[in-house]
Design a protein around this motif. Structure first.
Motif, PDB file in Angstrom:
ATOM      1  N   VAL A  48       0.831  -1.205   0.000  1.00 29.47           N
ATOM      2  CA  VAL A  48       0.000   0.000   0.000  1.00 29.47           C
ATOM      3  C   VAL A  48       0.865   1.254   0.000  1.00 29.47           C
ATOM      4  CG1 VAL A  48      -1.662   1.352   1.340  1.00 29.47           C
ATOM      5  CG2 VAL A  48      -1.927  -1.131   1.163  1.00 29.47           C
ATOM      6  N   VAL A  49       1.818   1.311   0.919  1.00 32.56           N
ATOM      7  CA  VAL A  49       2.578   2.547   1.114  1.00 32.56           C
ATOM      8  C   VAL A  49       3.529   2.817  -0.043  1.00 32.56           C
ATOM      9  CG1 VAL A  49       4.192   3.750   2.637  1.00 32.56           C
ATOM     10  CG2 VAL A  49       2.339   2.376   3.611  1.00 32.56           C
ATOM     11  N   CYS A  50       4.155   1.798  -0.571  1.00 37.52           N
ATOM     12  CA  CYS A  50       5.075   2.011  -1.693  1.00 37.52           C
ATOM     13  C   CYS A  50       4.314   2.438  -2.957  1.00 37.52           C
ATOM     14  CB  CYS A  50       5.906   0.767  -1.949  1.00 37.52           C
ATOM     15  SG  CYS A  50       7.102   0.433  -0.617  1.00 37.52           S
ATOM     16  N   ALA A  51       3.104   1.900  -3.153  1.00 33.60           N
ATOM     17  CA  ALA A  51       2.285   2.341  -4.284  1.00 33.60           C
ATOM     18  C   ALA A  51       1.888   3.803  -4.100  1.00 33.60           C
ATOM     19  CB  ALA A  51       1.049   1.458  -4.403  1.00 33.60           C
ATOM     20  N   MET A  52       1.494   4.169  -2.879  1.00 35.03           N
ATOM     21  CA  MET A  52       1.154   5.558  -2.562  1.00 35.03           C
ATOM     22  C   MET A  52       2.348   6.475  -2.818  1.00 35.03           C
ATOM     23  SD  MET A  52       0.233   7.096   1.213  1.00 35.03           S
ATOM     24  CE  MET A  52       1.960   6.994   1.745  1.00 35.03           C
ATOM     25  N   ASN A  53       3.516   6.054  -2.361  1.00 35.96           N
ATOM     26  CA  ASN A  53       4.724   6.845  -2.523  1.00 35.96           C
ATOM     27  C   ASN A  53       5.095   7.010  -3.994  1.00 35.96           C
ATOM     28  OD1 ASN A  53       7.177   8.153  -1.503  1.00 35.96           O
ATOM     29  ND2 ASN A  53       8.240   6.329  -2.213  1.00 35.96           N
ATOM     30  N   GLY A  54       4.978   5.930  -4.751  1.00 36.88           N
ATOM     31  CA  GLY A  54       5.288   6.004  -6.177  1.00 36.88           C
ATOM     32  C   GLY A  54       4.376   6.966  -6.915  1.00 36.88           C
ATOM     33  N   ALA A  55       3.088   6.952  -6.567  1.00 38.36           N
ATOM     34  CA  ALA A  55       2.139   7.869  -7.201  1.00 38.36           C
ATOM     35  C   ALA A  55       2.432   9.309  -6.796  1.00 38.36           C
ATOM     36  CB  ALA A  55       0.713   7.486  -6.810  1.00 38.36           C
ATOM     37  N   PHE A  56       2.773   9.516  -5.527  1.00 38.51           N
ATOM     38  CA  PHE A  56       3.115  10.857  -5.048  1.00 38.51           C
ATOM     39  C   PHE A  56       4.334  11.398  -5.795  1.00 38.51           C
ATOM     40  CE2 PHE A  56       5.578  13.557  -2.123  1.00 38.51           C
ATOM     41  CZ  PHE A  56       4.634  14.546  -1.831  1.00 38.51           C
ATOM     42  N   LEU A  57       5.363  10.568  -5.953  1.00 39.47           N
ATOM     43  CA  LEU A  57       6.577  11.006  -6.637  1.00 39.47           C
ATOM     44  C   LEU A  57       6.331  11.236  -8.129  1.00 39.47           C
ATOM     45  CD1 LEU A  57       9.199   8.708  -4.878  1.00 39.47           C
ATOM     46  CD2 LEU A  57       8.934  11.182  -4.615  1.00 39.47           C
ATOM     47  N   SER A  58       5.477  10.426  -8.739  1.00 45.14           N
ATOM     48  CA  SER A  58       5.132  10.643 -10.147  1.00 45.14           C
ATOM     49  C   SER A  58       4.428  11.980 -10.325  1.00 45.14           C
ATOM     50  CB  SER A  58       4.240   9.507 -10.662  1.00 45.14           C
ATOM     51  OG  SER A  58       4.946   8.281 -10.679  1.00 45.14           O
ATOM     52  N   GLY A  59       3.516  12.291  -9.399  1.00 45.01           N
ATOM     53  CA  GLY A  59       2.853  13.584  -9.447  1.00 45.01           C
ATOM     54  C   GLY A  59       3.836  14.724  -9.238  1.00 45.01           C
ATOM     55  N   ALA A  60       4.797  14.518  -8.321  1.00 39.02           N
ATOM     56  CA  ALA A  60       5.808  15.539  -8.068  1.00 39.02           C
ATOM     57  C   ALA A  60       6.661  15.785  -9.309  1.00 39.02           C
ATOM     58  CB  ALA A  60       6.687  15.131  -6.889  1.00 39.02           C
ATOM     59  N   ALA A  61       7.033  14.704  -9.997  1.00 44.31           N
ATOM     60  CA  ALA A  61       7.811  14.858 -11.230  1.00 44.31           C
ATOM     61  C   ALA A  61       7.032  15.679 -12.253  1.00 44.31           C
ATOM     62  CB  ALA A  61       8.161  13.479 -11.797  1.00 44.31           C
ATOM     63  N   ALA A  62       5.750  15.363 -12.420  1.00 42.38           N
ATOM     64  CA  ALA A  62       4.921  16.118 -13.357  1.00 42.38           C
ATOM     65  C   ALA A  62       4.812  17.583 -12.931  1.00 42.38           C
ATOM     66  CB  ALA A  62       3.530  15.477 -13.455  1.00 42.38           C
ATOM     67  N   GLY A  63       4.679  17.810 -11.621  1.00 42.38           N
ATOM     68  CA  GLY A  63       4.576  19.178 -11.123  1.00 42.38           C
ATOM     69  C   GLY A  63       5.830  19.990 -11.370  1.00 42.38           C
ATOM     70  N   CYS A  64       6.971  19.305 -11.468  1.00 43.22           N
ATOM     71  CA  CYS A  64       8.249  19.978 -11.738  1.00 43.22           C
ATOM     72  C   CYS A  64       8.572  20.026 -13.224  1.00 43.22           C
ATOM     73  CB  CYS A  64       9.379  19.256 -10.995  1.00 43.22           C
ATOM     74  SG  CYS A  64       9.313  19.425  -9.207  1.00 43.22           S
ATOM     75  N   GLY A  65       7.641  19.567 -14.058  1.00 45.69           N
ATOM     76  CA  GLY A  65       7.879  19.574 -15.493  1.00 45.69           C
ATOM     77  C   GLY A  65       8.769  18.451 -15.971  1.00 45.69           C
ATOM     78  N   GLU A  66       8.905  17.398 -15.163  1.00 51.18           N
ATOM     79  CA  GLU A  66       9.734  16.250 -15.516  1.00 51.18           C
ATOM     80  C   GLU A  66       8.851  15.088 -15.975  1.00 51.18           C
ATOM     81  OE1 GLU A  66      12.970  16.029 -15.491  1.00 51.18           O
ATOM     82  OE2 GLU A  66      13.668  17.743 -14.306  1.00 51.18           O
ATOM     83  N   SER A  67       9.454  14.148 -16.671  1.00 51.83           N
ATOM     84  CA  SER A  67       8.719  12.960 -17.095  1.00 51.83           C
ATOM     85  C   SER A  67       8.428  12.068 -15.893  1.00 51.83           C
ATOM     86  CB  SER A  67       9.545  12.174 -18.117  1.00 51.83           C
ATOM     87  OG  SER A  67       8.964  10.903 -18.349  1.00 51.83           O
ATOM     88  N   GLU A  68       7.209  11.590 -15.816  1.00 46.68           N
ATOM     89  CA  GLU A  68       6.843  10.668 -14.738  1.00 46.68           C
ATOM     90  C   GLU A  68       7.615   9.350 -14.846  1.00 46.68           C
ATOM     91  OE1 GLU A  68       2.605  10.154 -14.629  1.00 46.68           O
ATOM     92  OE2 GLU A  68       2.270  12.261 -15.149  1.00 46.68           O
ATOM     93  N   GLU A  69       8.120   9.061 -16.032  1.00 45.09           N
ATOM     94  CA  GLU A  69       8.874   7.827 -16.236  1.00 45.09           C
ATOM     95  C   GLU A  69      10.202   7.839 -15.483  1.00 45.09           C
ATOM     96  OE1 GLU A  69       7.477   5.322 -17.814  1.00 45.09           O
ATOM     97  OE2 GLU A  69       5.726   6.626 -18.081  1.00 45.09           O
ATOM     98  N   ARG A  70      10.614   9.003 -14.995  1.00 42.75           N
ATOM     99  CA  ARG A  70      11.862   9.066 -14.231  1.00 42.75           C
ATOM    100  C   ARG A  70      11.725   8.357 -12.882  1.00 42.75           C
ATOM    101  NH1 ARG A  70      15.079  14.428 -13.635  1.00 42.75           N
ATOM    102  NH2 ARG A  70      16.612  12.829 -13.084  1.00 42.75           N
TER     103      ARG A  70
END
Length: 220
Positions: A181-203
């Motif tokens: 649960v927590v690692c999936a939550m964390n991965g989604a949070f970081l993907s959103g953060a990457a998008a918010g910074c103008g970076e590719s979520e694939e990073r």
């Protein structure tokens, strides 16, 4: 309201170890109006100079903020300089070593449960959506993904290939007990953060290195 940087939270908690400072902080946070030095000194039976010193130290530590008001009972020319007043900059502060952010995890999970109940969708789906959206909103305007990750306690370190390993997990204890649960939550949070910074979520990629976050940031 965004939390104070980790070093300042540590300093703030240490500052409140002083009894007079803690009493002054509690006095100001309990008031529905800004509190002046004279009133604070009188309420706690302290010399004005002592109250002033500790109030200003709480400002330095990010716990209180300053504003200036002319005394209500005086008006017109010669009524004097505006008095220095204190109000809360934060109403609570917590710090842990290493840096953790269980408040954020709780907020994401509570938001997900509310959405799940209201929309009738699976909790996991709601959690991933809430985590992604929050990460994107929080990271907007951060300047870079590395800056954002540093501010949120991930402790990014260059991996020598143009990416970053995340030395610290802000949700460590939760991820130990509930990794799926927590690692999936964390991965989604970081993907959103990457998008918010103008970076590719694939990073944002999985990481299985012991003692590190479950995610890493690959080269752009």
């Amino acid at each position: 309201m965004r939390r104070l940087p980790w070093v300042r939270r540590i300093a703030a908690v240490a500052s409140l170890g002083d009894e007079k400072r803690r009493q002054l902080f509690e006095l100001v946070t309990a008031s529905d109006q800004a509190v002046g030095r004279d009133d604070a000194a009188l309420a706690l039976g302290l010399p004005r100079s002592t109250a002033s010193f500790h109030l200003d130290r709480l400002v330095e530590d990010g716990m209180l903020a300053v504003e200036f008001h002319k005394p209500a009972e005086k008006a017109g020319p010669g009524s004097g300089r505006p008095a220095k007043m204190y109000r809360p900059a934060v109403h609570e502060v917590g710090a842990s070593v290493p840096d953790r952010n269980y408040d954020l995890a709780g907020e994401l999970m509570a938001t997900a449960i509310e959405d799940s109940v209201a929309a009738g969708r699976p909790v996991r789906e709601s959690l991933l959506a809430a985590s992604y959206g929050t990460g994107r909103a929080m990271a907007a305007g951060s300047g870079s993904l590395e800056v954002f990750l540093s501010a949120e306690g991930y402790q990014p370190e260059p991996d020598g290939k143009g990416g970053f390993v995340l030395v610290n997990c802000p949700f460590h204890r939760l991820s130990d007990g509930h990794p799926a649960v927590v690692c999936a939550m964390n991965g989604a949070f970081l993907s959103g953060a990457a998008a918010g910074c103008g970076e590719s979520e694939e990073r944002v990629a999985k990481n299985s290195a012991p003692g590190q976050c479950c995610a890493r940031i690959t080269p752009p």
